[in-house]
Design an enzyme around this catalytic site. Structure first.
Site, short mmCIF file in Angstrom:
data_model
loop_
_atom_site.label_atom_id
_atom_site.label_comp_id
_atom_site.label_asym_id
_atom_site.label_seq_id
_atom_site.Cartn_x
_atom_site.Cartn_y
_atom_site.Cartn_z
N LYS A 141 0.88 -1.17 0.00
CA LYS A 141 0.00 0.00 0.00
C LYS A 141 0.91 1.21 0.00
O LYS A 141 1.57 1.51 1.01
CB LYS A 141 -0.92 0.01 1.23
N GLY A 150 -8.34 9.27 9.08
CA GLY A 150 -8.70 9.48 10.48
C GLY A 150 -9.74 10.56 10.71
O GLY A 150 -10.13 10.80 11.84
N ALA A 201 -9.63 5.41 3.39
CA ALA A 201 -9.50 6.52 4.36
C ALA A 201 -10.70 7.45 4.37
O ALA A 201 -11.36 7.66 3.36
CB ALA A 201 -8.24 7.34 4.11
N GLY A 202 -10.95 7.99 5.56
CA GLY A 202 -11.99 8.99 5.74
C GLY A 202 -13.33 8.43 6.18
O GLY A 202 -14.24 9.19 6.50
N ASN A 213 -9.82 1.95 9.15
CA ASN A 213 -9.13 1.56 10.39
C ASN A 213 -9.69 2.31 11.59
O ASN A 213 -10.33 1.75 12.47
CB ASN A 213 -7.63 1.82 10.22
#
Lengths: 254, 65
Positions: free
Chosen positions: A93, A154, A181-182, A203
């Site tokens: 990644k 995040g 993400a987000g 995550n």
């Protein structure tokens, strides 16, 4: 199920391994999510790395190492090389960050690093923006999957630019696309899948939830729902009402 | 020799990278290495000699998103 570089993974939910309250809760969240891929990183060995490696192996799913925190082509390439040896996978990644407040990718360096790594036999998963030209350049560089951000890492803001993500999907109908993400809520993940994305990588939304295991399950259900909905060919939105109950046969009572 | 190991000054006997890893208790650990910013494959560690001023990075699997 999504296919990345010829490998079919068991679920469109790709889950990070950071920020959980404990290793046991992390492992339980992975089981609840039935995640298809686990993302991991490399950091200076301070004594925890060996136990963590065992824990990851016990998850029994493919591992996708990242180059998180890298700000240059050289750093990212070296990190990828170390990750390939350590995790025994050509998958990487690829993150090359330009701005620390937004963790916005440096897309110029990203394309260059993707080219170098692809030429060296890596199978690159680039963390990128939803820009059509950048994504085209990444494919030219050898990438066979694209991972545009939904919002800054995040932030939990969801999909900041649904139009751009939809446009990217339409532009590259045959390329595996992942919103990376987000994501903050299951509805965000469902929305990504409703747009026709192949997978979602998240995550923080799970790890920092009050109950990570319950949130992991919620994300898995939302992703499944969004995927089913996309395959079911949803109706077009319209401005005016259209009665669903037939008017024919209505009694005249007025 | 005096090297920088994961950002901290260390005085190690060496002379090879493999020896240095054993010296700091990581001889058998699952780690990856970079010497002066360039990847150093595990297979090359026994034949790679350290010298004063070298910067050695030793990394391991860690949590990531």
């Amino acid at each position: 199920m999504p296919v990345f570089y010829g490998t079919e993974v068991a679920s469109p939910l790709m889950l990070g391994t950071a920020q959980y309250p404990s290793p046991a809760i992390m492992a339980e969240a992975f089981r609840a999510a039935r995640a298809g891929i686990a993302t991991v990183s490399l950091r200076r060995e301070g004594g925890e790395g060996q136990d963590f490696h065992r824990l990851i192996k016990e998850l029994g799913i493919p591992v996708l190492p990242n180059t998180a925190g890298c700000h240059s082509v050289r750093e990212a390439v070296t990190t990828a090389q170390m990750a390939r040896e350590l995790f025994e996978t050509p998958w990487i990644k690829l993150e090359v960050i330009r701005d620390d407040d937004t963790l916005c990718p440096d897309v110029i360096a990203l394309v260059e690093a993707a080219r170098l790594l692809s030429e060296d036999g890596f199978q690159v998963f680039p963390y990128c923006t939803e820009d059509l030209s950048v994504c085209g350049r990444l494919l030219d560089a050898g990438c066979q999957v694209l991972m545009p951000w939904g919002a800054p890492i995040g932030s939990g803001r969801g999909l900041n630019n649904p139009y751009g993500l939809r446009s990217l999907r339409a532009h590259f109908p045959d390329v595996p696309l992942v919103v990376d993400a987000g994501i903050g809520l299951p509805s965000h993940a469902a929305q990504a899948m409703e747009l026709g994305y192949d997978a979602v990588l998240l995550n923080t939304a799970v790890a920092k939830a009050g109950d990570p295991v319950a949130m992991a399950r919620a994300m898995a259900l939302a992703i499944e729902a969004g995927q089913l909905a996309h395959g079911a060919n949803p109706i077009e939105a319209r401005d005016m009402a259209a009665p669903s109950t037939p008017l024919f046969g209505m009694a005249v009572l007025a | 020799m005096k090297i920088t190991l994961n950002g901290a000054a260390r005085d190690l006997t060496g002379p090879t990278v493999q020896d240095a890893l054993a010296e700091i208790g990581l001889g058998a650990a699952k780690v990856a290495t970079a010497l002066n910013g360039a990847f150093l494959p595990a297979a090359a560690r026994p034949a790679t000699t350290l010298k004063d001023g070298d910067a050695l990075e030793v990394v391991a699997p860690m949590q990531g998103g």
